[in-house]
Structure formats: structure tokens, C-alpha cells
Write an enzyme that holds these catalytic residues in place. Structure first.
Site, mmCIF file in Angstrom:
data_model
loop_
_atom_site.group_PDB
_atom_site.id
_atom_site.type_symbol
_atom_site.label_atom_id
_atom_site.label_comp_id
_atom_site.label_asym_id
_atom_site.label_seq_id
_atom_site.Cartn_x
_atom_site.Cartn_y
_atom_site.Cartn_z
ATOM 1 N N ARG A 34 -99.663 95.077 41.550
ATOM 2 C CA ARG A 34 -99.769 93.765 42.206
ATOM 3 C C ARG A 34 -100.030 93.870 43.713
ATOM 4 N NH1 ARG A 34 -97.825 89.047 39.355
ATOM 5 N NH2 ARG A 34 -98.384 89.472 37.206
ATOM 6 N N ARG A 38 -99.565 88.088 46.678
ATOM 7 C CA ARG A 38 -99.031 87.053 47.567
ATOM 8 C C ARG A 38 -98.244 87.535 48.777
ATOM 9 N NH1 ARG A 38 -96.270 83.980 42.739
ATOM 10 N NH2 ARG A 38 -96.356 86.133 42.014
ATOM 11 N N TYR A 160 -97.338 86.294 25.278
ATOM 12 C CA TYR A 160 -97.801 85.090 25.992
ATOM 13 C C TYR A 160 -98.509 84.116 25.045
ATOM 14 C CZ TYR A 160 -96.529 87.044 30.493
ATOM 15 O OH TYR A 160 -95.811 87.543 31.543
HETATM 16 O O1 1CP Z 1 -102.141 94.598 40.613
HETATM 17 C C1 1CP Z 1 -102.966 93.897 41.213
HETATM 18 O O2 1CP Z 1 -102.922 93.688 42.426
HETATM 19 C C2 1CP Z 1 -104.139 93.371 40.436
HETATM 20 C C3 1CP Z 1 -104.005 92.005 40.011
HETATM 21 C C4 1CP Z 1 -103.075 91.593 38.873
HETATM 22 C C5 1CP Z 1 -102.610 92.283 37.752
HETATM 23 C C6 1CP Z 1 -102.782 93.751 37.415
HETATM 24 C C7 1CP Z 1 -102.615 90.272 38.761
HETATM 25 C C8 1CP Z 1 -102.859 89.217 39.732
HETATM 26 N N1 1CP Z 1 -101.963 90.141 37.564
HETATM 27 C C9 1CP Z 1 -101.925 91.357 36.930
HETATM 28 C C10 1CP Z 1 -101.353 91.690 35.621
HETATM 29 C C11 1CP Z 1 -100.422 90.730 34.991
HETATM 30 N N2 1CP Z 1 -100.496 89.371 34.907
HETATM 31 C C12 1CP Z 1 -99.295 91.137 34.251
HETATM 32 C C13 1CP Z 1 -98.932 92.577 33.985
HETATM 33 C C14 1CP Z 1 -98.242 93.177 35.141
HETATM 34 C C15 1CP Z 1 -96.836 92.696 35.363
HETATM 35 O O3 1CP Z 1 -96.011 92.877 34.469
HETATM 36 O O4 1CP Z 1 -96.599 92.168 36.459
HETATM 37 C C16 1CP Z 1 -98.660 89.988 33.751
HETATM 38 C C17 1CP Z 1 -97.411 89.925 32.909
HETATM 39 C C18 1CP Z 1 -99.429 88.868 34.171
HETATM 40 C C19 1CP Z 1 -99.185 87.443 33.851
HETATM 41 C C20 1CP Z 1 -99.038 86.634 35.069
HETATM 42 N N3 1CP Z 1 -100.069 86.298 35.903
HETATM 43 C C21 1CP Z 1 -97.838 86.139 35.639
HETATM 44 C C22 1CP Z 1 -96.448 86.267 35.050
HETATM 45 C C23 1CP Z 1 -96.187 85.071 34.185
HETATM 46 C C24 1CP Z 1 -94.771 85.029 33.615
HETATM 47 O O5 1CP Z 1 -94.116 83.985 33.808
HETATM 48 O O6 1CP Z 1 -94.343 86.009 32.946
HETATM 49 C C25 1CP Z 1 -98.183 85.487 36.845
HETATM 50 C C26 1CP Z 1 -97.275 84.765 37.794
HETATM 51 C C27 1CP Z 1 -99.596 85.610 36.986
HETATM 52 C C28 1CP Z 1 -100.437 85.116 38.117
HETATM 53 C C29 1CP Z 1 -100.916 86.174 39.019
HETATM 54 N N4 1CP Z 1 -101.654 87.284 38.615
HETATM 55 C C30 1CP Z 1 -102.009 88.025 39.706
HETATM 56 C C31 1CP Z 1 -101.499 87.348 40.879
HETATM 57 C C32 1CP Z 1 -101.703 87.803 42.295
HETATM 58 C C33 1CP Z 1 -100.819 86.202 40.440
HETATM 59 C C34 1CP Z 1 -100.144 85.164 41.305
HETATM 60 C C35 1CP Z 1 -101.139 84.101 41.531
HETATM 61 C C36 1CP Z 1 -100.858 83.272 42.747
HETATM 62 O O7 1CP Z 1 -100.046 82.332 42.685
HETATM 63 O O8 1CP Z 1 -101.519 83.502 43.788
#
Ligand code: 1CP
Length: 355
Positions: A34, A38, A160
Site C-alpha cells: 500500500r 493515503r 468480498y
Molecule cells: O500497494 C499499493 O500501493 C498498490 C495499490 C493497492 C493494492 C495492492 C491498493 C490501493 N489496494 C491493493 C490491494 C487490496 N485492496 C487488498 C489486498 C491488500 C490488503 O490486504 O491490504 C485488499 C483487501 C483490497 C480491498 C480494498 N480496497 C480495501 C479494504 C476493504 C475492506 O473493508 O476490507 C480498501 C479500503 C480499498 C481501497 C483502496 N485500495 C487502494 C487504496 C490506496 C485504497 C484507498 C482508496 C482511497 O480512499 O484513496
């Protein structure tokens, strides 16, 4: 030569790629899950103008935020800005993103009929924006550091798709796991096919390593982990072996199943912070490089305390090759940028003593 792409592309900083193959390096490479996110004001500045889905669907915006941590934090690899939830979306599920609440599927899967109606994914078609972003990232990176592509693993994507969003107890998918396992296997088989073609398309577009995120593996029971998570992740990893890029399997919470992880067929196993990386090395290190495993909340502490934790992990892993430093899960939005920088700097400086 295990990885001809590595030479062909002549990545200037190849520490990460070498460490994935347990080749010698002058210091331990480091990146953060990540890292395009943010905690960076530069990310928030872009994000204030566009919603999350528009950002990952627009190659120029995805590229801009993918590159931010390379210049600002100094990490040794880039990871494509995208999300794991693009696969269920490409399979026909509507994905929404509500500010302050995160992503969700308003119509989650609850019946086998819904599973049977899911679409086959043609990534170069429905996910062309990902391939375009990969090509643009490679161009902009100009081989300074390698680009990591990724996908959610089938089990984690299924959570999901069935729950509709993140969950506390995962009641719905666990009901299927115990009551309707044949429906769950039907779903997991379809997701596996989609992820496989997605990964191959990413490789064709130019990714130089691939990580499979099994973020919810740890909610399973031991036989369930093998049957519903590992079994499908392994099918994907086995099939991608011949593609000659490093493959990383990150099963969060999976450290308790070290025996099972032995069978995953990746090049690198990602570890969360609950395992001692030295113990993991003694069990897995003959066959796998290890990635991890600083507790992400440690980055809320002062740079001095962060350095102390970095040294503890380097000491635990010990001398020699096969370690990629990372967090045990994604960086938290609350982390001050100078703490992330201090973390990366500490790894770069301290790890010199271990090689
Ligand atoms: O790593 C990086 O910087 C690359 C970008 C990346 C990756 C690899 C993002 C951007 N998401 C992910 C993978 C991802 N997405 C995972 C697997 C990794 C982990 O366990 O963290 C998962 C579970 C998600 C699902 C997801 N997307 C969630 C979690 C939802 C939940 O309630 O369980 C969330 C909040 C997101 C949105 C997201 N994805 C990425 C970002 C930067 C964001 C936040 C968006 C924002 O508000 O700006």
C-alpha cells in the site's frame, strides 16, 4: 538463467529481483505494501480531485501515484496502483466506493445461480486500463526499479464477492465453506481462471514480479486453508512458474500453517508481523525467499524506535540472501511521511552489515 527478463530489461536497481531468487545483494531491498496510498500528501492531492475508481481506471493517474513513493520514499520496487476488486467487477459485479466507507458490492453473491452467471474475464478487453497503466508505468519508470503487478487470491476475492464488503466474522462465506462447499468450489474455480488470465495479461503488458494477496487466508481453519485458499493459489502460481518473473504469495495470518505454505510454489512467501522471520527462515528458507515483516503500526513510533525494530528483524533473519524487507500488511494512512522515509533509510543502512 532463472530470469531472462531481468537481464533483458536491465533494471538499474535489481536488488528486489535478485533477492526474490535468493541471489546475493549488497543490502536488503525494501518496499511497502500500500505504498501508493493515503499516507502521502501527494496521493491525497490527486485523490481530492478524483474518486478512487476513476483513479485506477485512468492510466495517467494510476501511473502518477504508482511513481510517487519511488521518488518520495526511495523504495526498491514499484507496485501498480490498482485494486484487487477489479476482478469481481470484470466478472460482472457492480462495485461502488462510498467516501469514508470504502469499496463494496451492493449485490453480493448468495446463490449458486449467481455464481453460474458470472462472466469469463478477457483482461485485455474489460481490464485494458490495467494493462495500459502497466505500459505507462514501465515507460515512466524507465527501468529505475522493477514494477510489481498483483491480484487478489481466489479465496480473498471470494470473501468480498460473498460478503459484499470487509467483514467481522465472515458468516456468509463460512456458511458456504461448511454447508455448500461445492458452490464455493464452483466460485473459486471461476475466480482462479479469471486471475490466471489476468496475471498472464499483466505479464504480457510488462510487470516484472507478481504478488498474490490472500489477505483473508487467516480466517480459515487448518484443513480449510489448504482446501479453499492454498489449493487455488497454488494452481495459479504453478501455472505462472514458466513465465520467468518472481512470484510472491502473501497469505495474511498464514504463518501458523508453515507446513502447508511449503507447498505454495511461489518464489517468495510474504509474512505478516505475527511470525518470527528467523523461525520462518529455518522452515521455509531453503526453498523460498521471505518478504516482511514489520508490524505496520510500528511506523507510528519515532524514527529511533522504528530503527530498533528494523534491526530486530534483520537480526532474526540473520546474514545472507533471500530477504525482502516489507511491512507485515499495508501502510496505515496515519503514518507520517518522515517515518516511512526513516523506515526505508534504516533498512538501507542497517542491512549493509548483514550481506
Ligand atoms: O500497494 C499499493 O500501493 C498498490 C495499490 C493497492 C493494492 C495492492 C491498493 C490501493 N489496494 C491493493 C490491494 C487490496 N485492496 C487488498 C489486498 C491488500 C490488503 O490486504 O491490504 C485488499 C483487501 C483490497 C480491498 C480494498 N480496497 C480495501 C479494504 C476493504 C475492506 O473493508 O476490507 C480498501 C479500503 C480499498 C481501497 C483502496 N485500495 C487502494 C487504496 C490506496 C485504497 C484507498 C482508496 C482511497 O480512499 O484513496
Amino acid at each position: 538463467m532463472k530470469n531472462p527478463n531481468m537481464l533483458k530489461n536491465s533494471v538499474k536497481n535489481n536488488l528486489f529481483l535478485r533477492a526474490c531468487y535468493r541471489q546475493s545483494v549488497v543490502r536488503t531491498p525494501v518496499w511497502m505494501m500500500r505504498q501508493a496510498g493515503r499516507y502521502l500528501p501527494e496521493y491525497r492531492a490527486v485523490r481530492s480531485k478524483y474518486d478512487f475508481i476513476t483513479m485506477y481506471k485512468t492510466p495517467e493517474l494510476a501511473t502518477e501515484v504508482t511513481l510517487q513513493p519511488i521518488d518520495i520514499i526511495g523504495v526498491d520496487a514499484a507496485i501498480l496502483f490498482s485494486d484487487i476488486l477489479v476482478i469481481p467487477e470484470a466478472m460482472g459485479m457492480e462495485l461502488i466506493f462510498e467516501e469514508g466507507r470504502g469499496p463494496s458490492f451492493p449485490e453480493p453473491i448468495r446463490t449458486n445461480e449467481q455464481v453460474n452467471k458470472l462472466k469469463t474475464v478477457h483482461p485485455e478487453d474489460s481490464l485494458h486500463f490495467v494493462m495500459d497503466a502497466i505500459k505507462l508505468c514501465r515507460k515512466e519508470l524507465d527501468n529505475r526499479v522493477p514494477l510489481i503487478g498483483f491480484s487478489g487470491a481466489p479465496w480473498t476475492l471470494a470473501t468480498y464477492m460473498i460478503e459484499g464488503k470487509g467483514s467481522k466474522n465472515f458468516n456468509e462465506i463460512k456458511k458456504w465453506r461448511y454447508e455448500n462447499s461445492e458452490y464455493l468450489h464452483n466460485l473459486l474455480n471461476r475466480i482462479t481462471a479469471a486471475v490466471l488470465s489476468y496475471a498472464k495479461a499483466q505479464i504480457r503488458a510488462g510487470i516484472q514480479a507478481f504478488q498474490l494477496f490472500d489477505s483473508w487466508a487467516g480466517i480459515l481453519d487448518p484443513p480449510g486453508f489448504r482446501e479453499f485458499a492454498l489449493n487455488y493459489a497454488r494452481q495459479i502460481l504453478r501455472e505462472l512458474k514458466s513465465e520467468n518473473i518472481p512470484l510472491i504469495y502473501f497469505a495474511k495470518g498464514g504463518g501458523i500453517w508453515m507446513d502447508a505454505l511449503q507447498e505454495c510454489e511461489a518464489d517468495v512467501i510474504g509474512l505478516d508481523w505475527t511470525v518470527d522471520i528467523g523461525v520462518a527462515r529455518s522452515q521455509l528458507g531453503a526453498r523460498y525467499a521471505l518478504q516482511g515483516n514489520l508490524d505496520p503500526t510500528a511506523l507510528l513510533a519515532s524514527p529511533e524506535k522504528i530503527r530498533r525494530e528494523v534491526i530486530r528483524i534483520l537480526d532474526s533473519y540473520g546474514h545472507g540472501e533471500g530477504h525482502i524487507f516489507n511491512l507485515g500488511h499495508g501502510i496505515l494512512p496515519q503514518v507520517p511521511v518522515n517515518h516511512a522515509q526513516a523506515f526505508v533509510e534504516a533498512v538501507k543502512e542497517e542491512s549493509l552489515k548483514y550481506h
